[in-house]
Design a protein around this motif. Structure first.
Motif, PDB file in Angstrom:
ATOM      1  N   SER A 178     -12.160 -70.451 -18.786  1.00  0.00           N
ATOM      2  CA  SER A 178     -12.409 -69.021 -19.038  1.00  0.00           C
ATOM      3  C   SER A 178     -13.062 -68.406 -17.817  1.00  0.00           C
ATOM      4  CB  SER A 178     -13.369 -68.848 -20.215  1.00  0.00           C
ATOM      5  OG  SER A 178     -12.746 -69.225 -21.407  1.00  0.00           O
ATOM      6  N   HIS A 179     -12.608 -67.214 -17.440  1.00  0.00           N
ATOM      7  CA  HIS A 179     -13.262 -66.539 -16.314  1.00  0.00           C
ATOM      8  C   HIS A 179     -14.586 -65.922 -16.779  1.00  0.00           C
ATOM      9  CE1 HIS A 179     -10.827 -63.229 -18.032  1.00  0.00           C
ATOM     10  NE2 HIS A 179     -11.753 -62.411 -17.567  1.00  0.00           N
ATOM     11  N   CYS A 180     -15.560 -65.966 -15.890  1.00  0.00           N
ATOM     12  CA  CYS A 180     -16.902 -65.500 -16.270  1.00  0.00           C
ATOM     13  C   CYS A 180     -17.433 -64.529 -15.216  1.00  0.00           C
ATOM     14  CB  CYS A 180     -17.845 -66.686 -16.436  1.00  0.00           C
ATOM     15  SG  CYS A 180     -18.070 -67.635 -14.933  1.00  0.00           S
ATOM     16  N   CYS A 181     -16.558 -63.669 -14.697  1.00  0.00           N
ATOM     17  CA  CYS A 181     -16.918 -62.807 -13.562  1.00  0.00           C
ATOM     18  C   CYS A 181     -16.963 -61.326 -13.905  1.00  0.00           C
ATOM     19  CB  CYS A 181     -15.908 -63.007 -12.440  1.00  0.00           C
ATOM     20  SG  CYS A 181     -14.205 -62.812 -13.014  1.00  0.00           S
ATOM     21  N   HIS A 182     -16.510 -60.970 -15.128  1.00  0.00           N
ATOM     22  CA  HIS A 182     -16.488 -59.544 -15.463  1.00  0.00           C
ATOM     23  C   HIS A 182     -17.849 -59.136 -16.024  1.00  0.00           C
ATOM     24  CE1 HIS A 182     -12.331 -59.993 -14.737  1.00  0.00           C
ATOM     25  NE2 HIS A 182     -11.833 -59.182 -15.646  1.00  0.00           N
ATOM     26  N   PRO A 183     -18.313 -57.923 -15.673  1.00  0.00           N
ATOM     27  CA  PRO A 183     -19.594 -57.464 -16.235  1.00  0.00           C
ATOM     28  C   PRO A 183     -19.452 -57.128 -17.717  1.00  0.00           C
ATOM     29  CG  PRO A 183     -18.613 -55.780 -14.813  1.00  0.00           C
ATOM     30  CD  PRO A 183     -17.719 -56.981 -14.742  1.00  0.00           C
ATOM     31  N   GLU A 223      -8.119 -50.325 -24.182  1.00  0.00           N
ATOM     32  CA  GLU A 223      -9.528 -50.601 -23.866  1.00  0.00           C
ATOM     33  C   GLU A 223      -9.670 -51.465 -22.615  1.00  0.00           C
ATOM     34  OE1 GLU A 223      -7.984 -51.171 -26.698  1.00  0.00           O
ATOM     35  OE2 GLU A 223      -8.934 -49.924 -28.233  1.00  0.00           O
ATOM     36  N   TYR A 224      -8.560 -52.055 -22.149  1.00  0.00           N
ATOM     37  CA  TYR A 224      -8.577 -53.021 -21.036  1.00  0.00           C
ATOM     38  C   TYR A 224      -9.251 -52.445 -19.783  1.00  0.00           C
ATOM     39  CZ  TYR A 224      -6.656 -56.070 -17.365  1.00  0.00           C
ATOM     40  OH  TYR A 224      -6.497 -56.914 -16.298  1.00  0.00           O
ATOM     41  N   HIS A 225     -10.206 -53.161 -19.252  1.00  0.00           N
ATOM     42  CA  HIS A 225     -10.928 -52.776 -18.028  1.00  0.00           C
ATOM     43  C   HIS A 225     -11.550 -51.378 -18.126  1.00  0.00           C
ATOM     44  CE1 HIS A 225      -9.300 -56.007 -15.023  1.00  0.00           C
ATOM     45  NE2 HIS A 225      -9.903 -56.516 -16.079  1.00  0.00           N
ATOM     46  N   THR A 226     -12.074 -51.062 -19.317  1.00  0.00           N
ATOM     47  CA  THR A 226     -12.803 -49.803 -19.492  1.00  0.00           C
ATOM     48  C   THR A 226     -14.048 -50.062 -20.340  1.00  0.00           C
ATOM     49  OG1 THR A 226     -11.942 -49.081 -21.638  1.00  0.00           O
ATOM     50  CG2 THR A 226     -10.557 -48.606 -19.716  1.00  0.00           C
ATOM     51  N   ASN A 242     -14.177 -58.146 -24.677  1.00  0.00           N
ATOM     52  CA  ASN A 242     -13.009 -58.977 -24.946  1.00  0.00           C
ATOM     53  C   ASN A 242     -12.637 -59.787 -23.702  1.00  0.00           C
ATOM     54  OD1 ASN A 242     -11.054 -59.787 -26.841  1.00  0.00           O
ATOM     55  ND2 ASN A 242      -9.521 -58.385 -25.978  1.00  0.00           N
ATOM     56  N   ASP A 243     -12.806 -59.130 -22.548  1.00  0.00           N
ATOM     57  CA  ASP A 243     -12.386 -59.681 -21.252  1.00  0.00           C
ATOM     58  C   ASP A 243     -13.638 -59.929 -20.388  1.00  0.00           C
ATOM     59  OD1 ASP A 243     -10.969 -60.317 -18.958  1.00  0.00           O
ATOM     60  OD2 ASP A 243     -10.337 -58.278 -18.535  1.00  0.00           O
ATOM     61  N   ASN A 244     -14.525 -60.917 -20.611  1.00  0.00           N
ATOM     62  CA  ASN A 244     -14.140 -62.109 -21.288  1.00  0.00           C
ATOM     63  C   ASN A 244     -15.322 -62.796 -21.967  1.00  0.00           C
ATOM     64  OD1 ASN A 244     -12.285 -64.030 -22.070  1.00  0.00           O
ATOM     65  ND2 ASN A 244     -12.610 -65.272 -20.263  1.00  0.00           N
ATOM     66  N   GLY A 299      -1.679 -62.284 -13.715  1.00  0.00           N
ATOM     67  CA  GLY A 299      -2.481 -62.507 -14.913  1.00  0.00           C
ATOM     68  C   GLY A 299      -3.810 -63.112 -14.562  1.00  0.00           C
ATOM     69  N   TYR A 300      -4.128 -64.271 -15.162  1.00  0.00           N
ATOM     70  CA  TYR A 300      -5.424 -64.904 -14.934  1.00  0.00           C
ATOM     71  C   TYR A 300      -5.248 -66.215 -14.138  1.00  0.00           C
ATOM     72  CZ  TYR A 300      -7.455 -61.333 -17.918  1.00  0.00           C
ATOM     73  OH  TYR A 300      -7.872 -60.131 -18.448  1.00  0.00           O
ATOM     74  N   ASP A 301      -6.128 -67.172 -14.401  1.00  0.00           N
ATOM     75  CA  ASP A 301      -6.167 -68.355 -13.532  1.00  0.00           C
ATOM     76  C   ASP A 301      -4.988 -69.310 -13.698  1.00  0.00           C
ATOM     77  OD1 ASP A 301      -8.429 -67.717 -12.045  1.00  0.00           O
ATOM     78  OD2 ASP A 301      -9.717 -68.240 -13.734  1.00  0.00           O
TER      79      ASP A 301
HETATM   80 ZN    ZN Z   1      -9.945 -58.584 -16.410  1.00  0.00          ZN
END
Ligand code: ZN
Length: 439
Positions: free
Chosen positions: A189-194, A327-330, A198-200, A299-301
């Motif tokens: 799982s990525h753990c870099c978004h503030p 809602e993505y990236h907002t 949901n993401d993430n 997409g992702y990793d």
């Molecule tokens: Zn993202």
């Protein structure tokens, strides 16, 4: 002779698993994360309170394939003050207000100049967008389009108290549960978004709790869990673990698993790996409207794990598809958007996938001359004609009919259009009663 293991029948979660998953996501939601820095460390400390991960630090400047681990970014404060001296944007109110990885700034400038550094979404005017500038020095703010339009002319003060440290590091977390074999199932799982729920926060929560659950059971495969910043984190892990990567036989990237949409599965580059077939089967037998899509290099990793040198069987599991939900990236990707019951469904779905991968043996019917007499063995207890008896016995008949040693239990479950669990339970019962040999 291999024995069919049991995953789903063990108590791997309490009744309130949805609540637990939601509570953990809520705890890490406010943290300002990025691809490096203290926000990632703080997040991983929370993960460590659930399952005992190792936390790795990779120095800034380390070469990882064609990339370099970036300088470490940390931010303490940021705001814009309007002509009357009042804050019109405040990082402390919402961390999405700052362009992630901004360089520091402290100056006064007119509105027209300021607007060149402001990001909004005219088509979603009441939401704050999430924007980053990892690899290009820049500063900026993100705000709602409505609020930006109301800014009066005049001089503005912009202030970002942040630094980029050449002597910093990139942080990632890792947990390995050792099974009977060294072959591995990877969950990442990525753990870099503030502050994006949901993401993430959702994926981190589900993965952490899945790791804790599997840590307490005997498994055939070893299970590796990675919590790393997107793209650069998985590139760093792969660069440091080229030999380990060869042991990965199945893998899933877990992202956006807390919202009511979907579910969605993006196949691995290989497309026909066991994990691909397992996810599709679980979705088709448990979900109303599964969305199964082919691999694409966006997409992702999974992009890194499926790159040509590795080409690992790693797919991407989500509920709504990234980039497609509004809602993505907002700022609308908040704690109202994710639901305990959706997190719980994602978690249970992953356990079902694990159950398939653990138990997807081929079997041989040991009484293949017509149907064996189940009644004389006490295995056909119900009264003839009873509809419930038909339901209960059907998976048993499927397993007996299909088990010529060439078909796996998943293939039988797919042909019978039944949850794997039922075919697996029938096979276990038959093998315990000497009618089936696991090959
Ligand atoms: Zn993202």
């Amino acid at each position: 002779m291999p024995k069919l293991g049991e995953i789903l029948s063990q108590k791997l979660y309490g009744e309130n698993i949805g609540g637990e998953l939601y509570q953990f996501a809520s705890k890490i939601y406010p943290i300002c994360r990025s691809i490096t820095g203290n926000g990632v460390r703080e997040t991983l400390r929370h993960v460590k309170s659930v399952v005992d991960i190792d936390i790795h630090e990779v120095p800034s400047g380390t070469e990882v394939f064609d990339w370099k681990v970036p300088r470490e970014w940390n931010i303490r404060d940021a705001y814009i003050k309007g002509p009357n001296g009042e804050k019109v944007v405040d990082f402390k109110v919402h961390n999405l207000h700052v362009l992630n990885y901004s360089i520091p700034v402290n100056k006064k400038l007119p509105l027209a100049e300021l607007k060149k550094h402001i990001y909004t979404m005219p088509d979603q005017p009441d939401l704050i967008p999430y924007r980053t500038s990892y690899y290009k020095d820049n500063w900026g703010f993100c705000m709602t389009h409505e609020a930006m339009q109301k800014l009066p002319d005049g001089m503005y003060e912009v202030f970002i108290d942040a630094d980029h440290n050449d002597n910093g590091s990139l942080t990632y977390g890792e947990y390995l549960h050792r099974g009977e074999t060294e072959d591995e199932f990877l969950f990442s799982s990525h753990c870099c978004h503030p502050s994006l729920a949901n993401d993430n926060c959702a994926g981190i929560s589900v993965n952490a709790h899945l790791a804790r659950a599997l840590s307490g059971v005997r498994t055939r495969y070893s299970y590796r869990f990675i919590f790393a910043p997107g793209t650069i984190g998985s590139i760093t892990w792969l660069a440091r673990n080229r030999e380990t990567a060869k042991r990965i036989k199945h893998g899933l990237i877990v992202s956006c698993v807390g919202d009511p949409g979907g579910p969605t599965y993006k196949r691995s580059q290989r497309a026909d790996a066991l994990v691909d077939r397992a996810v599709e089967h679980v979705f088709k037998t448990t979900e109303k409207a599964p969305n199964i899509i082919d691999f694409s290099p966006y997409g992702y990793d999974e992009r890194q794990y499926c790159s040509p040198a590795f080409n690992l069987p790693v797919g991407l599991i989500l509920r709504s598809k990234f980039g497609e939900f509004p809602e993505y990236h907002t700022s609308a990707d908040n704690l109202d958007f994710i639901k305990p019951e959706c997190l719980a469904r994602s978690y249970k779905g992953l356990l079902e996938i694990v159950d398939i991968v653990e138990n997807n043996y081929k079997a041989m019917n040991l009484e293949p001359n017509c149907e064996p007499n189940l009644g004389k063995r006490g295995l056909y207890g119900a009264i003839g004609g009873d509809k419930n008896a038909y339901d209960a016995n059907l998976p048993v008949f499927w397993v007996l009919n299909q088990s010529d040693g060439t078909r796996s239990l998943l293939e039988i479950a797919a042909r019978a259009k039944m949850p794997f669990e039922r075919i697996h339970a029938a096979a276990r019962m038959l093998s315990e009663n000497g009618l089936l040999k696991i090959v």
